[in-house]
Design a protein around this motif. Sequence first.
Motif, PDB file in Angstrom:
ATOM      1  N   THR A  45       1.070  -1.150   0.059  1.00  0.00           N
ATOM      2  CA  THR A  45      -0.079   0.064   0.090  1.00  0.00           C
ATOM      3  C   THR A  45       0.843   1.061  -0.110  1.00  0.00           C
ATOM      4  O   THR A  45       2.140   1.052   0.490  1.00  0.00           O
ATOM      5  CB  THR A  45      -0.983  -0.089   1.328  1.00  0.00           C
ATOM      6  OG1 THR A  45       0.065  -0.016   2.406  1.00  0.00           O
ATOM      7  CG2 THR A  45      -1.827  -1.114   1.260  1.00  0.00           C
ATOM      8  N   ARG A 289     -17.557  -0.459   4.089  1.00  0.00           N
ATOM      9  CA  ARG A 289     -16.028  -0.377   3.350  1.00  0.00           C
ATOM     10  C   ARG A 289     -15.251   0.561   4.220  1.00  0.00           C
ATOM     11  O   ARG A 289     -13.928   0.238   4.083  1.00  0.00           O
ATOM     12  CB  ARG A 289     -16.324   0.304   2.085  1.00  0.00           C
ATOM     13  CG  ARG A 289     -17.078  -0.622   1.070  1.00  0.00           C
ATOM     14  CD  ARG A 289     -17.289   0.413  -0.169  1.00  0.00           C
ATOM     15  NE  ARG A 289     -15.879   0.540  -0.837  1.00  0.00           N
ATOM     16  CZ  ARG A 289     -15.271  -0.075  -1.758  1.00  0.00           C
ATOM     17  NH1 ARG A 289     -16.125  -1.300  -2.159  1.00  0.00           N
ATOM     18  NH2 ARG A 289     -14.355   0.220  -2.238  1.00  0.00           N
ATOM     19  N   ASP A 324      -6.171  -0.506   3.313  1.00  0.00           N
ATOM     20  CA  ASP A 324      -5.723  -1.117   2.148  1.00  0.00           C
ATOM     21  C   ASP A 324      -6.353  -0.095   0.880  1.00  0.00           C
ATOM     22  O   ASP A 324      -6.045  -0.542  -0.256  1.00  0.00           O
ATOM     23  CB  ASP A 324      -6.361  -2.467   1.978  1.00  0.00           C
ATOM     24  CG  ASP A 324      -7.548  -2.841   2.272  1.00  0.00           C
ATOM     25  OD1 ASP A 324      -8.281  -1.635   2.614  1.00  0.00           O
ATOM     26  OD2 ASP A 324      -8.215  -3.918   2.156  1.00  0.00           O
ATOM     27  N   ASP A 325      -7.446   0.596   1.321  1.00  0.00           N
ATOM     28  CA  ASP A 325      -7.923   1.668   0.522  1.00  0.00           C
ATOM     29  C   ASP A 325      -7.570   3.263   0.862  1.00  0.00           C
ATOM     30  O   ASP A 325      -7.948   3.407   1.984  1.00  0.00           O
ATOM     31  CB  ASP A 325      -9.349   1.270   0.328  1.00  0.00           C
ATOM     32  CG  ASP A 325     -10.166   2.234  -0.585  1.00  0.00           C
ATOM     33  OD1 ASP A 325      -9.561   3.333  -1.053  1.00  0.00           O
ATOM     34  OD2 ASP A 325     -11.393   2.051  -1.012  1.00  0.00           O
ATOM     35  N   LYS A 328     -10.359   4.689   2.649  1.00  0.00           N
ATOM     36  CA  LYS A 328     -11.239   3.909   3.829  1.00  0.00           C
ATOM     37  C   LYS A 328     -11.412   4.672   5.174  1.00  0.00           C
ATOM     38  O   LYS A 328     -12.491   4.482   5.716  1.00  0.00           O
ATOM     39  CB  LYS A 328     -10.215   2.555   4.011  1.00  0.00           C
ATOM     40  CG  LYS A 328     -11.132   1.619   5.018  1.00  0.00           C
ATOM     41  CD  LYS A 328     -10.163   0.154   4.869  1.00  0.00           C
ATOM     42  CE  LYS A 328     -11.040  -0.892   5.535  1.00  0.00           C
ATOM     43  NZ  LYS A 328     -10.209  -2.232   5.599  1.00  0.00           N
TER      44      LYS A 328
END
Length: 478
Positions: A45, A289, A324-325, A328
């Motif tokens: 990441t 999410r 991971d986003d 997020k």
Amino acid sequence: MPKKPCVDPNRRKAALTLAALAGAALPWPRAGAAPPVTGAAQPRTDRRMAQLIGSNGWPFEESDIGIWRSMGLTWGRDSVGPGISGPNHTVMEIDRTGPGFNADLPPILLRNNRNGIKSLLLLGYTPEFNALLPGDYMSAPKDVRYWERYVEAVVKRYSTPPFNLKYFQIWNEAAGPLSGGDPQATFWHGPNFHRDPRRAAPYQQAMQDYVERIHLPAARIIRKYGAYIVYGGWPDQGGLDNYCTWLEYTSPVQRTRMIDWVDYLDIHYLGTGDMETLYQRYVAKGKARGIWQTEIGDRYMSDPHYLPTFYFDLAVWALGRAWDDPDKYVAMIYHWDGTEPFRLTVRGQPRRLTVSGNSLTVLCRTAPGRLAPFPHKVDPDRATSVQALFSDSSIVLQVLSEPGSRSVDVTGLPAPASGRFRIEYVDAVRGDKRPKASVTSGWQGSKLSIRFESPRATNGLKDETPRDLGYLVVTPLA
């Protein structure tokens, strides 16, 4: 739609939580690379401090972009409207934004896109002609079809080229009775409402009506266009248990739970402890999410430690929660612009950074690189608290300490292969580097010992116990 501000200017205090990290010993990372992590394999990441930081409002003009970048602001949030003005009107106005809908929205969004600023559009509120409470734009709609027409028009236009927005927020702070004593929420009114809270009574169907009349109709439209649903900002005084109750509420009319129509949970003016509760209950189980806070700060930014402490804590927390986003976890400050000294900037020619605004520039300048967890055991003295993470190959320790001679020991951390490193002590509010003589350090085996002199003239609030906030930055040298 009404020409009103989308948020209340009198905000509440957020509770901040600080956590210590401890973990297994790992070798020093290569320059420019994240350190290895223990346990299961982790996806690569590129997480940065600025990915967490946003603000209510938008950059007003091109000259504001530079100051947003310096503070690490990569998100903006504001309203879209004014909507439809009457039951017999056919034109849906959705090209305006800001307090009183006094600014053109399309050029703002396009400028944001050009400059890497992401935009969150707030969908609300009720046209006065359609209000269940006559003339009250914060009440439920009498006819849901006008609400659906507004949401459809906004999402259809702004989720497609040239705007390509991905995120839409449904309403703002809809809730029932508040813990502070108000019988009805600030932005969601129903029967028994009165401007004077002493003459008001609870809106018994508050959340049922919100789910049926506002959230689910809007959520279905947002999903239809492939965009993401951001919950409408649960207020800090609404109670987290109550929030979870309504997230898990099953509509008897539409036979679905609200949580099944939420992509990003959103709370206001709370700390990472509350985010942890939601993470374990929903995000870790794949029911949402991510978790956002679309309002933090306000008058509590008069404490110069508030923002740097909040965001550093948030970064440490996020690094341990499958970040991971890049979208997020986000927290948006209320507000970046104003005339009060506790905003991020004060209007004028030129626009001036406040103490809080400058503390953000210091944070982003001190930890500018790729972030990674710091898994080693950190032991401060009793008058010091500390958080730590990696920014590229540098260790960044945020230290809050009482005046005097202070210490921090890091165990299980081998010295750099070259045996050479640089250590700097940075004022977290002003950004100046403390004299070299004020900090000493050295390794004994796999133990790094740091001694530093916390100044007598601290950079915190003057009427509280004197504490100074700074960064100890340890960087390996070739």
